[in-house]
Design a protein around this motif. Structure first.
Motif, PDB file in Angstrom:
ATOM      1  N   GLN A 167      19.423  59.064  36.666  1.00 40.20           N
ATOM      2  CA  GLN A 167      18.847  57.769  37.006  1.00 40.20           C
ATOM      3  C   GLN A 167      19.962  56.715  36.950  1.00 40.20           C
ATOM      4  O   GLN A 167      20.599  56.538  35.906  1.00 40.20           O
ATOM      5  CB  GLN A 167      17.763  57.397  35.984  1.00 40.20           C
ATOM      6  N   CYS A 168      20.191  56.028  38.049  1.00 41.90           N
ATOM      7  CA  CYS A 168      21.207  54.975  38.075  1.00 41.90           C
ATOM      8  C   CYS A 168      20.884  53.923  37.006  1.00 41.90           C
ATOM      9  O   CYS A 168      19.810  53.307  37.022  1.00 41.90           O
ATOM     10  CB  CYS A 168      21.245  54.331  39.453  1.00 41.90           C
ATOM     11  N   GLY A 169      21.819  53.728  36.087  1.00 43.49           N
ATOM     12  CA  GLY A 169      21.558  52.845  34.956  1.00 43.49           C
ATOM     13  C   GLY A 169      21.304  51.404  35.355  1.00 43.49           C
ATOM     14  O   GLY A 169      20.400  50.743  34.827  1.00 43.49           O
ATOM     15  N   LEU A 170      22.109  50.897  36.261  1.00 41.74           N
ATOM     16  CA  LEU A 170      21.909  49.514  36.703  1.00 41.74           C
ATOM     17  C   LEU A 170      20.542  49.360  37.369  1.00 41.74           C
ATOM     18  O   LEU A 170      19.851  48.361  37.181  1.00 41.74           O
ATOM     19  CB  LEU A 170      23.009  49.118  37.690  1.00 41.74           C
ATOM     20  N   CYS A 171      20.169  50.373  38.131  1.00 42.78           N
ATOM     21  CA  CYS A 171      18.904  50.299  38.887  1.00 42.78           C
ATOM     22  C   CYS A 171      17.696  50.323  37.961  1.00 42.78           C
ATOM     23  O   CYS A 171      16.721  49.606  38.182  1.00 42.78           O
ATOM     24  CB  CYS A 171      18.831  51.450  39.883  1.00 42.78           C
ATOM     25  N   VAL A 172      17.754  51.145  36.905  1.00 40.65           N
ATOM     26  CA  VAL A 172      16.611  51.190  35.992  1.00 40.65           C
ATOM     27  C   VAL A 172      16.526  49.902  35.177  1.00 40.65           C
ATOM     28  O   VAL A 172      15.435  49.415  34.876  1.00 40.65           O
ATOM     29  CB  VAL A 172      16.646  52.424  35.054  1.00 40.65           C
ATOM     30  N   ASP A 173      17.673  49.347  34.831  1.00 40.29           N
ATOM     31  CA  ASP A 173      17.660  48.084  34.087  1.00 40.29           C
ATOM     32  C   ASP A 173      17.058  46.974  34.939  1.00 40.29           C
ATOM     33  O   ASP A 173      16.236  46.183  34.459  1.00 40.29           O
ATOM     34  CB  ASP A 173      19.082  47.704  33.664  1.00 40.29           C
ATOM     35  N   GLU A 174      17.483  46.901  36.194  1.00 42.17           N
ATOM     36  CA  GLU A 174      16.962  45.855  37.086  1.00 42.17           C
ATOM     37  C   GLU A 174      15.451  45.940  37.224  1.00 42.17           C
ATOM     38  O   GLU A 174      14.763  44.927  37.322  1.00 42.17           O
ATOM     39  CB  GLU A 174      17.590  45.998  38.478  1.00 42.17           C
ATOM     40  N   ARG A 175      14.942  47.174  37.274  1.00 47.57           N
ATOM     41  CA  ARG A 175      13.521  47.386  37.552  1.00 47.57           C
ATOM     42  C   ARG A 175      12.676  47.575  36.297  1.00 47.57           C
ATOM     43  O   ARG A 175      11.450  47.703  36.391  1.00 47.57           O
ATOM     44  CB  ARG A 175      13.362  48.594  38.494  1.00 47.57           C
ATOM     45  N   GLY A 176      13.333  47.633  35.144  1.00 45.70           N
ATOM     46  CA  GLY A 176      12.580  47.803  33.907  1.00 45.70           C
ATOM     47  C   GLY A 176      11.951  49.165  33.759  1.00 45.70           C
ATOM     48  O   GLY A 176      10.935  49.314  33.079  1.00 45.70           O
ATOM     49  N   VAL A 177      12.519  50.169  34.407  1.00 44.20           N
ATOM     50  CA  VAL A 177      11.982  51.536  34.280  1.00 44.20           C
ATOM     51  C   VAL A 177      13.005  52.387  33.524  1.00 44.20           C
ATOM     52  O   VAL A 177      13.506  53.395  34.021  1.00 44.20           O
ATOM     53  CB  VAL A 177      11.624  52.155  35.648  1.00 44.20           C
ATOM     54  N   THR A 178      13.286  51.945  32.307  1.00 46.32           N
ATOM     55  CA  THR A 178      14.384  52.545  31.550  1.00 46.32           C
ATOM     56  C   THR A 178      13.978  53.800  30.779  1.00 46.32           C
ATOM     57  O   THR A 178      14.842  54.513  30.285  1.00 46.32           O
ATOM     58  CB  THR A 178      14.958  51.519  30.553  1.00 46.32           C
ATOM     59  N   ASP A 215      28.585  59.298  38.589  1.00 49.38           N
ATOM     60  CA  ASP A 215      27.992  60.640  38.523  1.00 49.38           C
ATOM     61  C   ASP A 215      27.755  61.200  39.924  1.00 49.38           C
ATOM     62  O   ASP A 215      27.904  62.401  40.147  1.00 49.38           O
ATOM     63  CB  ASP A 215      26.660  60.584  37.758  1.00 49.38           C
ATOM     64  N   PHE A 216      27.362  60.312  40.823  1.00 51.36           N
ATOM     65  CA  PHE A 216      27.144  60.777  42.200  1.00 51.36           C
ATOM     66  C   PHE A 216      28.452  61.286  42.797  1.00 51.36           C
ATOM     67  O   PHE A 216      28.487  62.312  43.477  1.00 51.36           O
ATOM     68  CB  PHE A 216      26.553  59.657  43.053  1.00 51.36           C
ATOM     69  N   TRP A 217      29.530  60.577  42.527  1.00 48.24           N
ATOM     70  CA  TRP A 217      30.851  61.016  43.011  1.00 48.24           C
ATOM     71  C   TRP A 217      31.189  62.394  42.446  1.00 48.24           C
ATOM     72  O   TRP A 217      31.626  63.292  43.176  1.00 48.24           O
ATOM     73  CB  TRP A 217      31.917  59.995  42.610  1.00 48.24           C
ATOM     74  N   THR A 218      30.953  62.551  41.152  1.00 45.33           N
ATOM     75  CA  THR A 218      31.243  63.845  40.516  1.00 45.33           C
ATOM     76  C   THR A 218      30.365  64.945  41.114  1.00 45.33           C
ATOM     77  O   THR A 218      30.846  66.042  41.403  1.00 45.33           O
ATOM     78  CB  THR A 218      30.999  63.750  38.998  1.00 45.33           C
ATOM     79  N   PHE A 219      29.078  64.624  41.296  1.00 41.41           N
ATOM     80  CA  PHE A 219      28.173  65.592  41.916  1.00 41.41           C
ATOM     81  C   PHE A 219      28.722  66.050  43.266  1.00 41.41           C
ATOM     82  O   PHE A 219      28.774  67.240  43.568  1.00 41.41           O
ATOM     83  CB  PHE A 219      26.795  64.963  42.149  1.00 41.41           C
ATOM     84  N   ALA A 220      29.091  65.082  44.101  1.00 42.50           N
ATOM     85  CA  ALA A 220      29.556  65.397  45.451  1.00 42.50           C
ATOM     86  C   ALA A 220      30.821  66.249  45.402  1.00 42.50           C
ATOM     87  O   ALA A 220      30.991  67.175  46.208  1.00 42.50           O
ATOM     88  CB  ALA A 220      29.790  64.112  46.239  1.00 42.50           C
ATOM     89  N   GLU A 221      31.692  65.935  44.450  1.00 44.53           N
ATOM     90  CA  GLU A 221      32.929  66.694  44.321  1.00 44.53           C
ATOM     91  C   GLU A 221      32.677  68.138  43.918  1.00 44.53           C
ATOM     92  O   GLU A 221      33.408  69.036  44.321  1.00 44.53           O
ATOM     93  CB  GLU A 221      33.830  66.025  43.270  1.00 44.53           C
ATOM     94  N   GLN A 222      31.639  68.350  43.121  1.00 42.08           N
ATOM     95  CA  GLN A 222      31.415  69.666  42.527  1.00 42.08           C
ATOM     96  C   GLN A 222      30.332  70.485  43.231  1.00 42.08           C
ATOM     97  O   GLN A 222      30.013  71.590  42.785  1.00 42.08           O
ATOM     98  CB  GLN A 222      31.058  69.492  41.038  1.00 42.08           C
ATOM     99  N   SER A 223      29.767  69.949  44.304  1.00 37.35           N
ATOM    100  CA  SER A 223      28.665  70.626  44.981  1.00 37.35           C
ATOM    101  C   SER A 223      29.134  71.344  46.242  1.00 37.35           C
ATOM    102  O   SER A 223      30.175  71.010  46.811  1.00 37.35           O
ATOM    103  CB  SER A 223      27.582  69.621  45.370  1.00 37.35           C
ATOM    104  N   ASP A 224      28.317  72.291  46.674  1.00 39.16           N
ATOM    105  CA  ASP A 224      28.590  72.935  47.961  1.00 39.16           C
ATOM    106  C   ASP A 224      28.281  71.991  49.107  1.00 39.16           C
ATOM    107  O   ASP A 224      28.894  72.089  50.174  1.00 39.16           O
ATOM    108  CB  ASP A 224      27.735  74.196  48.088  1.00 39.16           C
ATOM    109  N   ASN A 225      27.320  71.105  48.885  1.00 39.68           N
ATOM    110  CA  ASN A 225      27.004  70.132  49.932  1.00 39.68           C
ATOM    111  C   ASN A 225      26.191  68.989  49.336  1.00 39.68           C
ATOM    112  O   ASN A 225      25.611  69.124  48.245  1.00 39.68           O
ATOM    113  CB  ASN A 225      26.246  70.786  51.085  1.00 39.68           C
ATOM    114  N   THR A 226      26.175  67.898  50.067  1.00 40.74           N
ATOM    115  CA  THR A 226      25.471  66.693  49.618  1.00 40.74           C
ATOM    116  C   THR A 226      24.679  66.113  50.770  1.00 40.74           C
ATOM    117  O   THR A 226      25.177  66.034  51.896  1.00 40.74           O
ATOM    118  CB  THR A 226      26.478  65.633  49.112  1.00 40.74           C
ATOM    119  N   LEU A 227      23.447  65.738  50.480  1.00 38.74           N
ATOM    120  CA  LEU A 227      22.615  65.067  51.476  1.00 38.74           C
ATOM    121  C   LEU A 227      22.172  63.727  50.925  1.00 38.74           C
ATOM    122  O   LEU A 227      21.517  63.668  49.886  1.00 38.74           O
ATOM    123  CB  LEU A 227      21.389  65.915  51.831  1.00 38.74           C
ATOM    124  N   VAL A 228      22.529  62.676  51.630  1.00 33.12           N
ATOM    125  CA  VAL A 228      22.086  61.329  51.269  1.00 33.12           C
ATOM    126  C   VAL A 228      20.858  61.001  52.111  1.00 33.12           C
ATOM    127  O   VAL A 228      20.898  61.082  53.340  1.00 33.12           O
ATOM    128  CB  VAL A 228      23.197  60.293  51.517  1.00 33.12           C
TER     129      VAL A 228
END
Lengths: 137, 108
Positions: free
Chosen positions: A96-107, A120-133
């Motif tokens: 869960q994106c930390g800034l996003c949950v703080d903004e929305r109060g869904v912490t 983390d998304f960057w790390t995920f993309a680096e370590q995955s076979d593929n990424t879909l946005v």
């Protein structure tokens, strides 16, 4: 690359607003049923998809109670794919994106999910076979 | 050249960007890439035999594989025999197949 595939999905849409959330969860579900490891980076409104404070509700207009209404909460679907992955020896790393949950109060965090950053998304993309946005419209 | 998976979720009757997305698919195929367009959600509305369907028929003629999500078709009551020529129904598993195979994937 190892035999067990790892896929990353970036989600951006809030729940209950459009079909992209459903399609994303269908993809994640199908991936874990294959035994793939799945990374999810929930960004912007998508952090509410796994919010554990979601509650089902009755439908007073049609006179149905909570059980009869059987209102779906996407947090239950998220929990289900995490559990399915565990049964199949795979892993869902749901961030869960930390800034996003703080903004929305869904912490509050659903078990099996964690707070993170776009890094983390960057790390995920680096370590995955593929990424879909799956972007917002 | 790497293969491409272009996921098309927008209604061709609603978004003017859809033809541009399909043109991208055709251009990639013309460069020799394996290209699959996967229609999903309201993207399948244009898969029926119609003005929009003719664009998809042209796309398949240019060497692009065009698939329509079977779940999205069922949700919208679109029968398989109503699909434009060259458009085939497919499970969402095809997306995973292509992602696992390393295709570059776009979502529109």
């Amino acid at each position: 690359m190892a035999d067990k595939k790892t896929l990353t999905f970036a989600l951006m849409d809030a729940p209950y607003e459009n079909a992209r959330t459903t399609t994303a969860l269908r993809l994640i579900d199908a991936a874990v049923r294959r035994g793939y490891n799945v990374n999810v980076f929930a960004y912007e409104g998508a952090v509410a998809v796994a919010s554990p404070t979601q509650k089902p509700h009755p439908n007073t207009v049609h006179g149905r109670d909570v059980a009869e209404e059987n209102h779906p909460n996407p947090k239950d679907w998220v929990a289900a794919v995490i559990a399915e992955a565990e049964r199949r020896g795979a892993k869902v790393d749901w961030v869960q994106c930390g800034l996003c949950v703080d903004e929305r109060g869904v912490t509050e965090l659903l078990p099996g999910t964690r707070r993170g950053t776009p890094g983390d998304f960057w790390t995920f993309a680096e370590q995955s076979d593929n990424t879909l946005v799956i972007p917002t419209r | 050249m790497a293969g491409y998976l272009l996921i098309a979720s927008r209604d061709a009757f609603e978004s003017r960007a859809v033809p541009d997305y399909f043109a991208l698919a055709a251009d990639l195929a013309a460069e020799g890439a394996a290209v699959t367009v996967f229609l999903v959600e309201n993207g399948v509305l244009g898969a029926r035999r119609s003005a929009a369907g003719k664009a998809l028929e042209a796309l398949t003629g240019s060497g692009v594989e065009v698939l329509a999500d079977d779940f999205s078709l069922r949700e919208r009551g679109i029968a398989i025999d109503a699909l434009a020529g060259g458009v085939a129904p497919a499970s969402i598993d095809i997306v995973l197949d292509h992602l696992a195979a390393g295709r570059k994937a776009l979502w529109h």
